[in-house]
Design an enzyme around this catalytic site. Structure first.
Site, PDB file in Angstrom:
ATOM      1  N   THR A   1       0.870  -1.177   0.000  1.00 20.79           N
ATOM      2  CA  THR A   1       0.000   0.000   0.000  1.00 20.79           C
ATOM      3  C   THR A   1       0.903   1.221   0.000  1.00 20.79           C
ATOM      4  O   THR A   1       1.586   1.492   0.998  1.00 20.79           O
ATOM      5  CB  THR A   1      -0.914   0.010   1.234  1.00 20.79           C
ATOM      6  OG1 THR A   1      -1.740  -1.150   1.216  1.00 20.79           O
ATOM      7  CG2 THR A   1      -1.795   1.258   1.243  1.00 20.79           C
TER       8      THR A   1
ATOM      9  N   LYS B   1      -6.945   1.354  -3.255  1.00 22.20           N
ATOM     10  CA  LYS B   1      -6.595   0.744  -1.973  1.00 22.20           C
ATOM     11  C   LYS B   1      -6.609   1.783  -0.849  1.00 22.20           C
ATOM     12  O   LYS B   1      -7.122   1.523   0.251  1.00 22.20           O
ATOM     13  CB  LYS B   1      -5.218   0.081  -2.053  1.00 22.20           C
ATOM     14  CG  LYS B   1      -4.722  -0.500  -0.736  1.00 22.20           C
ATOM     15  CD  LYS B   1      -5.647  -1.581  -0.183  1.00 22.20           C
ATOM     16  CE  LYS B   1      -5.322  -1.973   1.255  1.00 22.20           C
ATOM     17  NZ  LYS B   1      -3.982  -2.529   1.446  1.00 22.20           N
TER      18      LYS B   1
END
Length: 223
Positions: free
Chosen positions: A81, A157
């Site tokens: 991420t 995300k």
């Protein structure tokens, strides 16, 4: 998370070489070849990296110029991420080095990764995505192809994480309000889950709040 992903690739019959920034127990890398430097991981057809954040990727991959030393035709799958800005930077760096690049951040905890049931958000050029799709299938419940721009997957995300945090905050505020007049939180959660707020995030995190279980599912570390 990275170890779980690697073990599933081994189970599927793939030859896997593994590297970690900190020492790992032998059973963690059973069936894999442990390498002593990340550069050796870039001498492959496909390399998956699961590093904690932008800074870790810059330290391990960008600053040592591993992309410039990669095997011809390699595809780099970044499952971390990371920020949208850094994803855009990585796209340019990979293009300049002639290395394939796919952003593939994941939804799911380590136990979900171990079961091969991650949701994988994918952004990248179709030809690169097609090549790695069989590998992603081993790791996932579903692969979500979100576009040809890698940063699109990273933005999605971050947005999901943001919405989870908002859901947790909303439930916490609701508990403070209702417990202030003596309503048990389990009863309050029964109400919200049975009416307007059913859904996996509310179901999962309301259970943790009700139990007072606040162990994080992800810890920044040295993967």
């Amino acid at each position: 998370m990275g170890a779980a992903i690697a073990r599933n690739l081994v189970k599927a019959g793939h030859e896997v070489r593994a590297w970690n920034r900190s020492p790992v127990a032998p059973e963690t890398v059973a069936g894999m070849t442990l390498i002593d430097h990340p550069a050796k991981g870039f001498d492959a057809e496909v390399v998956f990296t699961m590093l904690s954040d932008d800074a870790a990727i810059r330290e391990v991959i960008v600053s040592p110029a591993l992309l410039q030393r990669a095997r011809a035709g390699l595809i780099h799958v970044v499952t971390s991420t990371i920020s949208v800005a850094f994803a855009k930077e990585l796209e340019k760096l990979h293009e300049a080095a002639g290395v394939g690049y796919v952003s593939a951040p994941v939804l799911g905890r380590p136990n979900v990764a171990a079961a091969g049931e991650l949701h994988i958000l994918v952004g990248g050029k179709p030809d690169a995505v097609t090549i790695i799709e069989p590998l992603l299938a081993v790791l996932s419940k579903k692969v979500w192809k979100l576009g040809e721009i890698p940063a699109q997957a990273n933005a999605a995300k971050i947005a999901v994480n943001m919405m989870i945090a908002m859901a947790i905050e909303a439930m916490a505020e609701g508990v403070v309000l209702t417990e202030g007049v003596g309503l048990e939180r389990t009863r309050f959660f029964e109400l919200i889950l049975g009416t307007l707020f059913s859904g996996r995030a509310y179901e999962s995190y309301s259970a943790q709040i009700a139990e007072g279980s606040f162990e994080p599912g992800f810890k920044r570390g040295s993967a």
